[in-house]
Scaffold this motif. Structure first.
Motif: not given
Length: 203
Positions: A31, A34, A38, A82-85, A87-88, A91, A99, A103
């Motif tokens: 965490r 991450k 971010i 990573k895309n998840t990071l 994207r956050r 946003n 966004l 992918n």
């Protein structure tokens, strides 16, 4: 128990963490990592308004290192996250237009210099490395499609445009200077002829 046989009932020396504790500790560390990634992405998105995206899947460490060096020379940097990071980060900074490119495996190129130069580096790399695929990105905050990114790579750099502009302006100026010189030369010749004529008439 037979003499000399090891006593498996003896406790282990030193503290022993349970599996649950180890999992929790590892998760806490992840965490933190991450959150750091971010934060770095957010800082980049706030300070850079031109971001190019590409799929770097299949590139070797050597090829990525080579590409990073070329991008540094173009005043740009490469981040593979990573895309998840990503994207956050997009946003939280209001860069929602990014966004659609997040992918699959995605690398982000942060452009601090000339966007055309960075795009050219990526486009040339895509020709050399068959696994590199251009996606698009944001140019001065505006969404850039894959086709537009490829077109951007064909445009002259800012320095080249300035040189062309300077050459285009200089050519008429050179012509004007030549015309003025001709006029001045002709005027001087006319004045000399008039002076000689009057001197002859006075004599």
């Amino acid at each position: 128990m037979p003499r000399g046989a090891p006593d498996h009932r003896c406790p282990r020396v030193g503290p022993r963490r349970s599996r649950r504790t180890r999992r929790q500790g590892g998760e806490a560390l992840r965490r933190d990592q991450k959150a750091e990634v971010i934060a770095e992405l957010e800082e980049r998105l706030r300070s850079t308004n031109t971001v190019l995206a590409a799929d770097f899947r299949g590139l070797s460490v050597k090829q990525l290192s080579e590409l990073r060096g070329e991008l540094r020379n173009a005043d740009a940097g490469l981040t593979v996250a990573k895309n998840t990071l990503a994207r956050r980060a997009a946003n939280s900074t209001g860069q929602d237009a990014l966004l659609e490119f997040l992918n699959g495996p995605t690398g982000l190129v942060w452009v601090d210099g000339d966007a055309a130069v960075a795009a050219k580096v990526l486009n040339e790399a895509a020709k050399r490395f068959e696994h590199l695929e251009l996606k698009g990105g944001l140019l001065e905050g505006r969404t850039l499609s894959t086709a537009e990114l490829e077109h951007l790579a064909t445009l002259p750099s800012r320095e080249q445009l300035l040189a062309q502009l300077a050459g285009g302006v200089a050519a008429p100026l050179r012509g004007l200077a030549g015309s003025l010189n001709n006029v001045i030369t002709g005027l001087a010749q006319a004045l000399n002829a008039l002076r000689e004529q009057r001197a002859g008439e006075g004599g």
